[in-house]
Write an enzyme that holds these catalytic residues in place. Structure first.
Site, PDB file in Angstrom:
ATOM      1  CE  LYS A  72      27.090   9.488 -45.595  1.00 32.76           C
ATOM      2  NZ  LYS A  72      27.175  10.869 -44.519  1.00 32.76           N
ATOM      3  CB  SER A 147      30.357   9.720 -42.403  1.00 30.36           C
ATOM      4  OG  SER A 147      29.279  10.085 -42.190  1.00 30.36           O
ATOM      5  CB  SER A 171      28.897  12.900 -41.943  1.00 26.27           C
ATOM      6  OG  SER A 171      29.298  12.502 -41.237  1.00 26.27           O
TER       7      SER A 171
END
Length: 478
Positions: A72, A147, A171
């Site tokens: 990420k 997210s 997330s």
């Protein structure tokens, strides 16, 4: 078709020298080239660099020798851009490796790309990325969740066998549910946050996405453990999860919090979850209703604590030392204001304003302090429930993946997609989302929440379920 093999299978082949790290990366790179245009999981692909690094890997005994991993884009990888999907950090190059990256590299892993996210990890759909939205591989008109939408989608389409994400209020688990993969958020303090760009420091935790429980367990094992660079990381021994997962789980009690089922759950999700529980009962688990009386305050509590911490953490992006700086300004104050106005997107601004208000003089006690007290009550509810049961189960999300734009007009609607995941963050508990069904062609996730430091039981139940349901055999875009 090496990209179709699990991490454990790849490990064996690599260890025996039947395939080379370069061949493995090439296979996933091919898959990336087939799928990326449709899915858009990556902000910065790094397959080319990984291929070069693969040539110099020699130690076959390393736990992740030659294994490609996506990361990420709020986790620092030295010498690579770390944008947090924000205009303000669009050209920021990380000066050092996050602890988790250092540990992955030491274990022989190859970083194949930085994945898309909601800007600064604030969002539940990856629509708030400043660059482009990532699409759900099961239906390109729907969101992958957020997210960590890019990390979840990359594993779902198999442009990487495993990936790292971060989880502040769901997330990792929510996109894992939407993309039909496994996603685990470990106990707060289990994994070092050094080199993770901070959103809400008392809630953020790095975790892992994968398609097979064993794969997730091994990567989690590599990245976990105390780190002197993170004062919130804990000196708790790390179990050998990659071995522990296969052990039989018997006679466990699973708690169903009645409050979770008072929320409006989409019928397909409810049906899938009820079936999941029935199957677990057949496996000999005892199912028991439990109560978490204060859990109904989770969302308001979270949306005071998280934005407050974010407003403080994001104060550093002011155009002075690094990141974007406005081009035209009369004095330093205007430079600050313009830089932040032009650099941050609407959701980040919304949360900074919320947080700054909650921390302001005269309101601190009424909001932030009170929210911290309610957080304690929520944690105590869990601790009390865990006196009666071993694990708490619920759907991961109240709905199936929603369509693009469906929730952008109404932030509260968006916030409510984390209603079932936020409580575990507030209480610092480990939680996992596992694929439990496909309804209308879309994946449904089931969430298991464990006692502090008991990721083992969650992984064991996930492994048991995977043997029965074989969800990893379903691959989108093939």
């Amino acid at each position: 078709m090496l990209w179709k093999k699990s991490l454990s299978e790849l490990r064996e082949l690599l260890k025996r020298g039947e395939v080379s790290p370069k061949e493995v990366v090439e296979s996933f790179y091919d898959r990336y080239n087939q799928t990326e245009e449709k899915v858009k999981a990556y902000i910065t692909p790094l397959y080319g660099k990984a291929l070069k690094q693969a040539e110099s890997l020699k130690e076959r005994e390393l736990p992740l020798f030659g294994i490609p991993i996506a990361v990420k884009d709020n986790i620092l990888v030295e010498g690579e851009k770390t944008t947090c999907a924000s205009k303000i950090l669009e050209n920021f190059v990380a000066p050092y490796d996050a602890t988790v990256i250092e540990r992955l590299k030491k274990a022989g892993a190859l970083i194949v790309g930085k994945t898309n996210l909601d800007e600064f990890a604030m969002g539940s759909s990856t629509e708030y990325s400043a660059f482009f939205p990532t699409k759900n591989p099961w239906d390109l008109e729907r969101v992958p969740g957020g997210s960590s939408g890019g990390s979840a989608a990359s594993v779902a389409v198999l442009s990487a066998p495993v990936s790292l994400g971060s989880d502040t209020g769901g997330s990792i688990r929510q996109p894992a549910s939407f993309c039909g993969v496994i996603g685990i958020k470990p106990t707060y303090g289990r994994v070092s946050r050094y080199g993770l760009v901070a959103f809400a420091s008392s809630l953020d935790q790095i975790g892992v996405f994968g398609r097979r429980t064993e794969d997730v367990a091994l990567v989690l094992e590599v990245i976990s453990g105390w780190d002197e660079k993170d004062s919130t990381s804990a000196k708790v021994p790390v179990p050998e999860w990659s071995e522990e997962v296969k052990k039989e789980v018997k006679g466990l009690k699973i708690g169903l919090p009645k409050e979770f089922f008072e929320y409006e759950l989409q019928p397909q999700v409810k049906e899938a979850f009820e079936n999941f529980i029935k199957e677990l009962e057949k496996e000999g688990f005892e199912i028991k209703e439990v109560s978490l009386p204060h859990v109904k305050y989770s969302i308001p509590t979270y949306y005071i604590i998280a934005p407050s911490e974010a407003s403080s953490n994001l104060a550093r992006y002011d155009g002075v030392r690094y990141g974007y700086r406005a081009k035209e300004y009369k004095d330093i104050f205007e430079m600050y204001a313009r830089t932040r106005d032009e650099g941050f997107g609407p959701e980040v601004k919304r949360r900074i304003m919320l947080g700054t208000f909650a921390l302001s003089a005269g309101y601190y006690d009424a909001y932030y302090l009170k929210a911290q007290k309610v957080r304690r009550l929520i944690t105590n509810d869990f601790l009390k429930a865990f006196e009666e049961v071993d694990v708490i189960a619920s759907p991961t999300t109240p709905t199936l993946p929603f369509k693009f734009g469906e929730r952008l007009e109404n932030p509260i609607e968006m916030y409510l997609s984390d209603i079932l995941t936020v409580p575990a963050n507030l209480a610092g508990l480990p939680a996992i989302s596992i694929p439990i069904a496909w309804k209308d062609g879309l994946p449904v996730g089931g969430q298991l929440i464990g006692k502090h430091w008991d990721e083992t039981t969650l992984l064991q139940i996930s492994y048991l379920w995977e043997q029965k349901f074989k969800h990893y055999e379903k691959i989108p875009l093939t």
